[in-house]
Design a protein around this motif. Structure first.
Motif, PDB file in Angstrom:
ATOM      1  N   ASP A 171       0.664  -1.064  -0.040  1.00 40.39           N
ATOM      2  CA  ASP A 171       0.139  -0.122  -0.056  1.00 40.39           C
ATOM      3  C   ASP A 171       0.815   1.218   0.012  1.00 40.39           C
ATOM      4  N   GLU A 172       1.885   1.031   0.635  1.00 43.39           N
ATOM      5  CA  GLU A 172       2.909   2.553   0.690  1.00 43.39           C
ATOM      6  C   GLU A 172       4.235   1.846   0.754  1.00 43.39           C
ATOM      7  N   ASP A 173       5.226   2.318  -0.085  1.00 50.22           N
ATOM      8  CA  ASP A 173       6.368   2.106  -0.333  1.00 50.22           C
ATOM      9  C   ASP A 173       7.425   2.940   0.694  1.00 50.22           C
ATOM     10  N   GLU A 174       8.144   2.336   1.339  1.00 57.89           N
ATOM     11  CA  GLU A 174       9.010   2.977   2.407  1.00 57.89           C
ATOM     12  C   GLU A 174       9.939   3.759   2.124  1.00 57.89           C
ATOM     13  N   ALA A 175      10.467   3.336   0.780  1.00 64.22           N
ATOM     14  CA  ALA A 175      11.798   4.244   0.085  1.00 64.22           C
ATOM     15  C   ALA A 175      11.808   3.887  -1.168  1.00 64.22           C
ATOM     16  N   THR A 176      11.723   4.986  -2.176  1.00 60.19           N
ATOM     17  CA  THR A 176      11.446   4.702  -3.507  1.00 60.19           C
ATOM     18  C   THR A 176      12.428   5.706  -4.552  1.00 60.19           C
ATOM     19  N   GLY A 177      13.472   4.759  -4.818  1.00 59.56           N
ATOM     20  CA  GLY A 177      14.760   5.693  -5.659  1.00 59.56           C
ATOM     21  C   GLY A 177      14.093   6.135  -6.754  1.00 59.56           C
ATOM     22  N   ALA A 178      13.561   5.341  -7.514  1.00 63.97           N
ATOM     23  CA  ALA A 178      13.076   5.870  -8.928  1.00 63.97           C
ATOM     24  C   ALA A 178      12.342   7.173  -8.984  1.00 63.97           C
ATOM     25  N   ALA A 179      11.423   7.244  -7.874  1.00 64.07           N
ATOM     26  CA  ALA A 179      10.599   8.254  -7.932  1.00 64.07           C
ATOM     27  C   ALA A 179      11.262   9.435  -7.420  1.00 64.07           C
ATOM     28  N   ALA A 180      12.409   9.374  -6.768  1.00 59.17           N
ATOM     29  CA  ALA A 180      13.369  10.467  -6.351  1.00 59.17           C
ATOM     30  C   ALA A 180      14.107  10.765  -7.364  1.00 59.17           C
ATOM     31  N   LEU A 181      14.750   9.967  -8.146  1.00 55.94           N
ATOM     32  CA  LEU A 181      15.188  10.308  -9.560  1.00 55.94           C
ATOM     33  C   LEU A 181      14.168  11.292 -10.261  1.00 55.94           C
ATOM     34  N   LEU A 182      12.879  10.936 -10.449  1.00 56.02           N
ATOM     35  CA  LEU A 182      12.038  11.758 -11.266  1.00 56.02           C
ATOM     36  C   LEU A 182      11.774  13.241 -10.632  1.00 56.02           C
ATOM     37  N   LEU A 183      11.780  13.257  -9.172  1.00 58.12           N
ATOM     38  CA  LEU A 183      11.328  14.508  -8.728  1.00 58.12           C
ATOM     39  C   LEU A 183      12.798  15.274  -8.832  1.00 58.12           C
ATOM     40  N   THR A 184      13.918  14.731  -8.656  1.00 60.04           N
ATOM     41  CA  THR A 184      15.298  15.562  -8.820  1.00 60.04           C
ATOM     42  C   THR A 184      15.362  16.146  -9.927  1.00 60.04           C
ATOM     43  N   ALA A 185      14.782  15.150 -11.134  1.00 59.46           N
ATOM     44  CA  ALA A 185      14.934  15.664 -12.493  1.00 59.46           C
ATOM     45  C   ALA A 185      14.228  17.091 -12.798  1.00 59.46           C
ATOM     46  N   GLN A 186      12.875  16.873 -12.095  1.00 56.39           N
ATOM     47  CA  GLN A 186      11.873  18.130 -12.224  1.00 56.39           C
ATOM     48  C   GLN A 186      12.428  19.261 -11.669  1.00 56.39           C
ATOM     49  N   LEU A 187      12.763  19.216 -10.541  1.00 59.69           N
ATOM     50  CA  LEU A 187      13.141  20.403  -9.577  1.00 59.69           C
ATOM     51  C   LEU A 187      14.646  20.858 -10.119  1.00 59.69           C
ATOM     52  N   GLY A 188      15.595  19.864 -10.619  1.00 67.19           N
ATOM     53  CA  GLY A 188      16.904  20.366 -11.104  1.00 67.19           C
ATOM     54  C   GLY A 188      17.922  20.712  -9.917  1.00 67.19           C
ATOM     55  N   ARG A 189      17.867  19.941  -8.882  1.00 65.20           N
ATOM     56  CA  ARG A 189      18.531  20.303  -7.735  1.00 65.20           C
ATOM     57  C   ARG A 189      18.993  19.110  -6.789  1.00 65.20           C
ATOM     58  N   ALA A 190      19.841  19.103  -6.102  1.00 72.07           N
ATOM     59  CA  ALA A 190      20.100  18.000  -5.174  1.00 72.07           C
ATOM     60  C   ALA A 190      19.067  18.254  -3.948  1.00 72.07           C
ATOM     61  N   LEU A 191      18.586  16.940  -3.503  1.00 67.97           N
ATOM     62  CA  LEU A 191      17.718  16.341  -2.479  1.00 67.97           C
ATOM     63  C   LEU A 191      18.175  15.768  -1.526  1.00 67.97           C
ATOM     64  N   ASN A 192      17.557  16.035  -0.255  1.00 68.71           N
ATOM     65  CA  ASN A 192      17.591  15.197   0.946  1.00 68.71           C
ATOM     66  C   ASN A 192      16.038  14.685   1.156  1.00 68.71           C
ATOM     67  N   ILE A 193      15.757  13.643   0.944  1.00 65.69           N
ATOM     68  CA  ILE A 193      14.312  13.265   1.182  1.00 65.69           C
ATOM     69  C   ILE A 193      14.334  12.355   2.419  1.00 65.69           C
ATOM     70  N   THR A 194      13.192  12.635   3.171  1.00 63.69           N
ATOM     71  CA  THR A 194      12.881  11.574   4.238  1.00 63.69           C
ATOM     72  C   THR A 194      11.541  11.104   3.832  1.00 63.69           C
ATOM     73  N   GLN A 195      11.374   9.575   3.601  1.00 61.99           N
ATOM     74  CA  GLN A 195      10.332   9.159   3.200  1.00 61.99           C
ATOM     75  C   GLN A 195       9.647   7.927   4.221  1.00 61.99           C
ATOM     76  N   GLY A 196       8.355   7.886   4.116  1.00 65.44           N
ATOM     77  CA  GLY A 196       7.974   6.642   4.526  1.00 65.44           C
ATOM     78  C   GLY A 196       8.065   7.209   6.210  1.00 65.44           C
ATOM     79  N   LYS A 197       8.414   6.116   7.021  1.00 65.72           N
ATOM     80  CA  LYS A 197       8.442   6.374   8.482  1.00 65.72           C
ATOM     81  C   LYS A 197       9.746   7.011   9.051  1.00 65.72           C
ATOM     82  N   GLY A 198      10.786   7.119   8.094  1.00 68.57           N
ATOM     83  CA  GLY A 198      11.937   7.729   8.438  1.00 68.57           C
ATOM     84  C   GLY A 198      13.158   7.223   7.562  1.00 68.57           C
ATOM     85  N   SER A 199      13.040   6.951   6.384  1.00 61.25           N
ATOM     86  CA  SER A 199      13.994   6.617   5.496  1.00 61.25           C
ATOM     87  C   SER A 199      14.651   7.886   5.185  1.00 61.25           C
ATOM     88  N   GLN A 200      15.827   7.704   4.515  1.00 59.21           N
ATOM     89  CA  GLN A 200      16.619   8.876   3.998  1.00 59.21           C
ATOM     90  C   GLN A 200      17.321   8.647   2.513  1.00 59.21           C
TER      91      GLN A 200
END
Length: 225
Positions: A171-200
């Protein structure tokens, strides 16, 4: 032995994109002896039985040839399985049908370099605040949604949650690298993402429109097949 497994095959269970305290991260199954399950149907059955968001089958550990499955389908590319496999195999290149993924170790982080167009389509849905993201309920099965909001826009800190919408028990993916790539490409900058219950998850744009994706990995346990 699992119902669909092969005798004598061990499954490494990793946690990928762990938080700074070593907790959380997304569970990943890695079958080092992929040749013991050579056909797609057997691999899909084992991935479904294990129930992890992804399971990796290693076809050649020296070349880094790997094959990735969710409980319901085979994937040409996925982020957290590649970070986990690179850490476990300790190699510089992973071979996929879409292309070579370069990997490196940097202290406690394992990094892979990939192209965002390799990632499956995701709906990137921005919310006004991290608190709104935290308060979301799991939606009904449907589109694959990556919900995100800024925790600190100036510092590139993002709060995110991922809802695969597949109806396969994830139902919920705790940490999703592919989506992080897409978001980074959209925003054009380095990101520090906290996802799910506390993944980095850490990302950084690279040369020629590539993106680096990094995180911590730890071995949780080893399962007999």
């Amino acid at each position: 032995m699992t119902e669909n497994g092969a005798p004598g095959v061990l499954i490494d269970v990793l946690r990928v994109f762990c938080g700074p305290d070593g907790r959380h991260g997304n569970a990943l199954g890695v079958v080092r002896e992929g040749s013991a399950l050579p056909d797609e149907a057997a691999r899909q059955a084992l991935a479904k039985e294990l129930g992890f968001s992804e399971t990796v089958f290693v076809d050649d550990p020296e070349r880094g040839a790997v094959d990735i499955y969710t409980p319901g389908l085979r994937l040409p590319f996925a982020g957290h399985p590649l970070v986990g496999a690179a850490w476990l195999l300790d190699i510089d290149v992973l071979e996929l049908a879409v292309g070579d993924v370069f990997a490196r170790q940097d202290g406690e982080f394992t990094w892979v370099t990939a192209r965002p167009e390799w990632a499956p389509p995701r709906t990137l849905r921005q919310y006004a605040s991290a608190a709104e993201v935290e308060a979301l309920d799991v939606p009904e099965p449907g589109e694959w949604v990556y919900a995100w909001g800024w925790e600190d826009e100036a510092a590139g800190r993002v709060r995110a949650r991922a809802f695969p919408g597949r109806g396969d028990g994830i139902d919920e993916d705790e940490a999703t690298g592919a989506a992080a790539l897409l978001l980074t490409a959209q925003l054009g900058r380095a990101l520090n993402i906290t996802q799910g219950k506390g993944s980095q998850l850490l990302t950084a744009p690279g040369p020629d429109d590539t993106i680096e994706l990094g995180g911590r990995v730890r071995l949780e346990r080893i399962l007999p097949s």
